[in-house]
Design a protein around this motif. Structure first.
Motif, short mmCIF file in Angstrom:
data_model
loop_
_atom_site.label_atom_id
_atom_site.label_comp_id
_atom_site.label_asym_id
_atom_site.label_seq_id
_atom_site.Cartn_x
_atom_site.Cartn_y
_atom_site.Cartn_z
N TYR A 167 39.19 41.16 36.90
CA TYR A 167 39.10 40.61 35.54
C TYR A 167 37.93 39.65 35.39
CZ TYR A 167 41.66 36.50 37.36
OH TYR A 167 42.07 35.40 38.07
N ASP A 168 37.00 39.69 36.34
CA ASP A 168 35.73 38.98 36.26
C ASP A 168 35.90 37.47 36.08
OD1 ASP A 168 32.95 38.90 36.32
OD2 ASP A 168 32.78 39.03 34.14
N PRO A 169 36.61 36.81 37.02
CA PRO A 169 36.79 35.36 36.90
C PRO A 169 35.48 34.62 37.10
CG PRO A 169 37.50 36.10 39.05
CD PRO A 169 37.19 37.34 38.27
N LYS A 170 35.37 33.46 36.48
CA LYS A 170 34.17 32.64 36.63
C LYS A 170 34.16 31.94 37.99
CE LYS A 170 32.63 30.34 33.12
NZ LYS A 170 32.46 29.32 32.03
N THR A 171 35.35 31.58 38.46
CA THR A 171 35.50 30.83 39.72
C THR A 171 36.56 31.50 40.58
OG1 THR A 171 34.88 28.75 38.66
CG2 THR A 171 36.13 28.60 40.72
N ILE A 172 36.32 31.54 41.90
CA ILE A 172 37.27 32.11 42.84
C ILE A 172 37.62 31.05 43.88
CG2 ILE A 172 37.75 33.96 44.48
CD1 ILE A 172 35.54 35.58 43.10
N LEU A 173 38.89 30.75 44.01
CA LEU A 173 39.40 29.85 45.04
C LEU A 173 39.95 30.71 46.16
CD1 LEU A 173 41.35 27.39 42.71
CD2 LEU A 173 38.93 27.31 43.35
N MET A 174 39.54 30.44 47.40
CA MET A 174 39.93 31.28 48.53
C MET A 174 40.47 30.39 49.65
SD MET A 174 36.70 33.96 48.50
CE MET A 174 37.65 35.37 49.06
N ASP A 175 41.75 30.59 49.98
CA ASP A 175 42.42 29.76 50.97
C ASP A 175 42.58 30.53 52.28
OD1 ASP A 175 43.83 27.85 52.30
OD2 ASP A 175 45.47 27.69 50.85
N GLU A 176 41.63 30.36 53.18
CA GLU A 176 41.61 31.04 54.47
C GLU A 176 41.92 32.53 54.34
OE1 GLU A 176 42.81 28.79 58.01
OE2 GLU A 176 43.95 27.53 56.63
N PRO A 177 41.19 33.25 53.49
CA PRO A 177 41.53 34.65 53.25
C PRO A 177 41.33 35.55 54.46
CG PRO A 177 39.41 34.12 52.27
CD PRO A 177 40.02 32.82 52.71
N PHE A 178 40.43 35.16 55.38
CA PHE A 178 40.15 36.01 56.54
C PHE A 178 40.71 35.40 57.83
CE2 PHE A 178 36.03 36.62 53.96
CZ PHE A 178 36.67 37.49 53.09
N GLY A 179 41.54 34.37 57.71
CA GLY A 179 42.02 33.63 58.86
C GLY A 179 42.67 34.46 59.96
N PRO A 180 43.63 35.35 59.62
CA PRO A 180 44.38 36.04 60.68
C PRO A 180 43.69 37.29 61.24
CG PRO A 180 45.28 36.61 58.54
CD PRO A 180 44.19 35.59 58.29
#
Length: 274
Positions: A167-180
């Motif tokens: 949906y084309d957000p202006k901002t993306i918050l990413m909380d350890e998305p690649f951690g595991p």
């Protein structure tokens, strides 16, 4: 090798136009009659199009900062503004991606990815076209009819990323998305994220425990100190863009950045022990 770092931030500093600002933000919780202060006088300015990573120990308030930016939670003190307005609730222009698997197991990949558009009442034909387009962008073309259980861990992450971007957000918050993920897969997804982000003008705030990952991806890295959390160190990454995630560690700046961030974390630990 690439454009100068932080052009958006420098112009934002010059004209005072930041996309997001945390000013003297404090956050405390009450549990079993006892008040715990998580954040204390936290100040963060984020420019449009900037990639900012936040590192710090478990319990230092990294996820709390994301929750406050997202409007999921409110500060105990101070103020948070986003896109010129005070944050008072969830913004439709902010997407939030966590490390936890949030795919619906009874829905196909295409149906999972289309959920944000479905919530926005986008007509089915338009929704289908958008889903096909974003799946192709993240390397999942032809997997729309698969179910999450039929995908590898990396493909599940790509599906979640596609759902975040659709949906084309202006901002993306990413909380350890690649951690595991294992190291090889993590590098592949870091490269994918940089490819999808480059040139979009989107702002990313990325939480990680991995110093190398933060340096590889970011324009700036913030180091948190806990009990309660304050910003102890800010490192501006001088490695030019575009960046190759496999080659960035050979940059003459990489070791200096790594040492500075590691020393900031170690200093925090020493102070905590003292």
């Amino acid at each position: 090798m690439g454009e100068m770092i932080l052009p958006n931030r420098e112009s934002a500093v010059a004209d005072g136009q930041f996309l997001a600002r945390l000013q003297h933000v404090g956050k405390s919780f009450v549990s079993a009659g006892k008040r715990s202060e998580i954040l204390s006088d936290v100040n963060i300015d984020i420019a449009p199009g900037e990639f900012v990573s936040v590192i710090g120990p478990s319990g230092s308030g990294k996820s709390t900062i994301l929750n406050l930016l997202a409007g999921i939670d409110m500060p105990t003190s101070g103020s948070i503004t986003y896109d010129g307005s005070r944050v008072r609730g969830v913004s439709k222009t902010i997407a939030y991606l966590t490390q936890h698997d949030s795919l619906l197991p009874w829905r196909t990949v295409a149906e999972n990815v289309g959920v944000p558009l479905e919530i926005r009442n986008v007509p089915a034909p338009e929704r289908a076209r958008a889903v096909d387009g974003i799946l192709a962008k993240v390397g999942l073309e032809g997997y729309g009819k698969h179910y999450p259980r039929q995908l590898s861990g990396g493909m599940q992450k790509r599906t979640m990323l596609a759902r975040t971007l659709i949906y084309d957000p202006k901002t993306i918050l990413m909380d350890e998305p690649f951690g595991p993920l294992d190291a090889q897969l993590k590098l592949a997804l870091q490269a994918e994220l940089l490819r999808l982000w480059t040139g979009t003008g989107k702002t990313i705030v990325f939480v990680t425990h991995d110093i190398a990952e933060a340096i590889t991806l970011s324009d700036r890295v913030l180091v948190l100190s806990s009990q309660p959390t304050v910003i102890k160190h800010e490192e501006r990454i001088l490695i030019p863009r575009p960046r190759d995630v496999h080659e960035v560690r050979f940059s003459p700046h990489f070791e200096a950045h790594y040492r500075a961030l590691w020393n900031a974390i170690e200093l925090r630990r020493e102070q905590a022990v003292a």
